[in-house]
Design an enzyme around this catalytic site. Structure first.
Site, PDB file in Angstrom:
ATOM      1  N   HIS A 195       7.734 -93.036  17.615  1.00 49.90           N
ATOM      2  CA  HIS A 195       8.672 -93.434  18.666  1.00 49.90           C
ATOM      3  C   HIS A 195       8.286 -94.736  19.338  1.00 49.90           C
ATOM      4  O   HIS A 195       9.142 -95.543  19.681  1.00 49.90           O
ATOM      5  CB  HIS A 195       8.776 -92.347  19.715  1.00 49.90           C
ATOM      6  CG  HIS A 195       9.689 -91.249  19.296  1.00 49.90           C
ATOM      7  ND1 HIS A 195      10.857 -91.505  18.630  1.00 49.90           N
ATOM      8  CD2 HIS A 195       9.605 -89.925  19.418  1.00 49.90           C
ATOM      9  CE1 HIS A 195      11.450 -90.374  18.374  1.00 49.90           C
ATOM     10  NE2 HIS A 195      10.704 -89.390  18.833  1.00 49.90           N
ATOM     11  N   GLU A 437      15.218 -90.719  -5.492  1.00 48.95           N
ATOM     12  CA  GLU A 437      13.936 -90.854  -4.803  1.00 48.95           C
ATOM     13  C   GLU A 437      12.839 -90.013  -5.444  1.00 48.95           C
ATOM     14  O   GLU A 437      11.742 -89.918  -4.925  1.00 48.95           O
ATOM     15  CB  GLU A 437      14.092 -90.526  -3.308  1.00 48.95           C
ATOM     16  CG  GLU A 437      14.764 -89.213  -3.004  1.00 48.95           C
ATOM     17  CD  GLU A 437      14.958 -88.979  -1.507  1.00 48.95           C
ATOM     18  OE1 GLU A 437      14.388 -89.708  -0.678  1.00 48.95           O
ATOM     19  OE2 GLU A 437      15.686 -88.029  -1.160  1.00 48.95           O
ATOM     20  N   ASP A 461      10.450 -92.307  -0.386  1.00 48.74           N
ATOM     21  CA  ASP A 461       9.949 -91.181  -1.168  1.00 48.74           C
ATOM     22  C   ASP A 461       9.632 -91.574  -2.606  1.00 48.74           C
ATOM     23  O   ASP A 461       8.707 -91.036  -3.200  1.00 48.74           O
ATOM     24  CB  ASP A 461      10.970 -90.032  -1.163  1.00 48.74           C
ATOM     25  CG  ASP A 461      10.801 -89.166   0.070  1.00 48.74           C
ATOM     26  OD1 ASP A 461       9.653 -88.791   0.376  1.00 48.74           O
ATOM     27  OD2 ASP A 461      11.800 -88.890   0.753  1.00 48.74           O
TER      28      ASP A 461
HETATM   29  C1  PEP Z   1      13.745 -92.636   1.453  1.00 57.17           C
HETATM   30  O1  PEP Z   1      13.040 -91.721   1.016  1.00 57.17           O
HETATM   31  O2  PEP Z   1      13.597 -93.833   1.104  1.00 57.17           O
HETATM   32  C2  PEP Z   1      14.805 -92.372   2.430  1.00 57.17           C
HETATM   33  C3  PEP Z   1      15.653 -93.313   2.792  1.00 57.17           C
HETATM   34  O3  PEP Z   1      14.883 -91.148   2.966  1.00 57.17           O
HETATM   35  P1  PEP Z   1      13.881 -90.600   4.108  1.00 57.17           P
HETATM   36  O4  PEP Z   1      13.062 -91.765   4.601  1.00 57.17           O
HETATM   37  O5  PEP Z   1      14.748 -90.016   5.148  1.00 57.17           O
HETATM   38  O6  PEP Z   1      13.085 -89.584   3.347  1.00 57.17           O
HETATM   39 MG    MG Z   2      13.617 -89.688   1.285  1.00 59.38          MG
END
Ligand code: PEP
Ligand code: MG
Length: 590
Positions: A195, A437, A461
């Site tokens: 945050h 991902e 991810d």
């Molecule tokens: C990612 O994994 O790049 C993504 C956009 O999803 P999150 O960051 O919410 O896992």
């Molecule tokens: Mg993700």
């Protein structure tokens, strides 16, 4: 003596000024057994209620201050979240249950409940949930301080132009900074997704987080220079360094102003290739910020935040209201709603099941949706109904292959059939796509493209799963390498599969915000990027500085390089030649 440290760049800009050290470490809390009899437990309950009421007043004051001075909606949203926790009967009940059953003092019970919730959220392995867990701890610390009779805000009397130095700052403390003349913020704790980082960006304050071993070397009044772009922090810089630092701070201020002026021009390369820039949102209130920053739609709406920190999933009606609101405000621009990306056991305020051993590989995202089918179907019904309000698309997180994607499509069909038999309209056909991902999804992207309306690369991810590096583990953070040659090849394969099938391929991971990565991404053929709203002006300026042919050559050459360092060096060299004025000392985070 000059001390130099490097942390995580959290909010761009340079600030130099006298340190204002915030003693924000946790108070020691003793476990105090209660005297026998009901009266002692009742007295603790009364103390807790007073502390919660005081907490509400304190947080309301911070909220009013933020409302008066500035309008960072993310910050207001987070502060409202703290207020909700301070009104949360389930939280109060959980604390009182420990007080009564274990006959201990309220401070001790508050800490216990907060630790349990925090640990469960941290176990999700997701930075954003970790940040929500931090909220619970911040509220608990406020209660502990109130129970101890220490109610004054550390930041109430703030001289102008200071650099705030703290172990950690709560969102409410960040709220107290709104509208104040603060040079910069630096904290020992935190990541880019914490945050402090999100709110510093919202408030436009230069910030560096995750700076180890800093407080031991700073006293209030010492001169501190903070470079929120490179992550460098210098305590008591040499007198000879100061003019250059101040000059850089001035230049960055000029750059930001000029980017803001340019924000409504199209994101188009010098030779006319159009790139669509969309926004990643977490809260409905961010839509206005996104539009104000020049975003052309929403490429990723992370709906999981609707589910966190509450005892029941949101109802269909609540979700229809929120999704329709976002789609309506954005219309006719597109809005991509992502189904919840939750880890195990996130529906309750007080978890009853311990975290999974390997949560990132566990019952997460689409897997959880297919497991909690009723909750998933309710969300899909709401998303389909919101299709009547605007250009809505739906996408699934963590698709691994055709099997799970088809199962998810089957639940969409069930939801659509239910809606029809309930006599409800869903508007036009809602396109359904998948996030790419997980490496297996890349390998079978050509097969997925037969059923998917679009792809969106989630590099946050994809790096984690392709390189086997926990995205939230500080100990292996140096091995988390978006510039790894394997990443470039995975991206290329996905783009080619999408192109062959004639479906759009976007990227919504943080890699798409990195000015050094952008020439590679555009060169690899990506034409849709979804990024944090605050990143839109800079990314737009970088795209406008590129030539498609040069970007393509860079990408082709990079695909043949051996290591992440080689790719990073090529990307840095290219950026330094093509748009040096936009780099402001940024170095490769690889
Ligand atoms: C990612 O994994 O790049 C993504 C956009 O999803 P999150 O960051 O919410 O896992
Ligand atoms: Mg993700």
């Amino acid at each position: 003596m000059t001390v130099r440290r490097t942390g995580r760049p959290a909010s761009p800009g340079v600030g130099v000024g006298p340190a204002f050290v915030v003693e924000g470490r946790r108070l020691a809390v003793a476990r105090r057994p209660l005297a026998d009899g009901a009266a002692a437990a009742e007295a603790e309950a009364a103390r807790l209620r007073v502390a919660m009421a005081q907490g509400r007043e304190q947080v309301e004051r911070a909220r009013d201050r933020v409302r008066e001075r500035t309008h960072p909606t993310e910050l207001l949203q987070v502060i409202e979240g703290h207020l909700m926790l301070l009104q949360d009967e389930a939280f109060e009940r959980a604390v009182l249950q420990i007080v009564q059953e274990e006959r201990v003092n309220a401070e001790w019970a508050v800490r216990r409940v907060a630790e349990e919730v925090r640990e469960a959220l941290a176990a999700s392995g997701d930075d954003l949930f970790r940040a929500r867990g931090d909220d619970v701890s911040f509220v608990a610390e406020r209660l502990v301080r109130n129970l101890a009779g220490l109610q004054a805000e550390a930041l109430a009397d703030l001289p102008p132009g200071v650099v705030i130095v703290a172990h950690e700052l709560s969102p409410v403390e960040m709220g107290v900074l709104a509208g104040r003349h603060v040079a910069a913020v630096v904290t020992e704790a935190g990541s880019r997704a914490s945050h402090t980082a999100i709110l510093a960006r919202a408030l436009g304050l230069p910030a560096v987080v995750g700076v180890q071993d800093l407080l031991a070397h700073v006293v209030s009044g010492a001169t501190v220079a903070v470079d929120g772009s490179s992550g460098e922090v210098v305590v008591e810089p040499e007198a000879s360094e100061l003019p250059a630092l101040r000059e850089r701070a001035r230049r960055l201020g000029d750059l930001e102003r000029s980017l803001t002026v340019e924000r409504d021009r199209p994101a188009e390369t010098r030779d006319g290739r159009r790139v669509t820039l969309l926004a990643n949102l977490e809260f409905p209130s961010e839509v206005e910020t996104a539009l104000g920053c020049g975003a052309e739609g929403v490429g990723l709406y992370r709906t999981e935040f609707l589910y966190v920190g509450r005892s029941r999933p949101p109802s269909e009606e609540e979700q229809v209201h929120i999704y329709s609101h976002v789609a309506g405000l954005m219309a006719p621009r597109p809005v991509t709603l992502r189904t919840f990306d939750l880890g195990g056991d996130k529906f309750v305020t007080r978890p009853v099941v311990a975290g999974e051993l390997n949560p990132a590989l566990g019952l997460r995202a689409l897997r959880l949706g297919l497991y909690e089918r009723d909750v998933f179907r309710t969300q899909l019904r709401a998303m389909l109904r919101a299709g009547a309000a605007g250009e809505v698309s739906i996408m699934f997180p963590m698709v691994c292959g055709v099997g799970d994607f088809r199962q998810a499509l089957e639940v969409v069909r069930e939801a659509a059939d239910d809606l029809r038999s309930d006599g409800m309209t869903t508007g036009r056909d809602v396109p359904i796509g998948c996030m790419i991902e997980v490496p297996s999804a890349v390998v079978v992207a050509d097969l997925l493209a037969r059923d998917a309306a679009f792809f969106s690369l989630g590099t946050n991810d994809l790096v984690q799963y392709a390189l086997a590096i926990d995205r939230a583990n500080e100990r292996v953070a140096h091995l988390y390498q978006p510039f790894h040659p394997a990443m470039l090849r995975l991206i290329r394969q996905t783009v080619e599969a999408g192109r062959a099938a004639g479906i759009p391929v976007a990227m919504c991971g943080a890699m798409a915000e990195d000015p050094l990565a952008l020439p590679l991404l555009v060169g690899l053929g990506l034409e849709r990027l979804s990024i944090a709203p605050s990143a839109v002006p800079l990314v737009k300026a970088v795209v406008r500085a590129l030539r498609m042919e040069e970007a393509r050559r860079l990408a082709l050459a990079a695909l043949d390089l051996d290591t992440a360092d080689d790719v990073a060096a090529a990307a840095s060299g290219f950026a330094a030649g093509a748009f040096p004025e936009l780099l402001d000392g940024r170095s490769c985070d690889c």
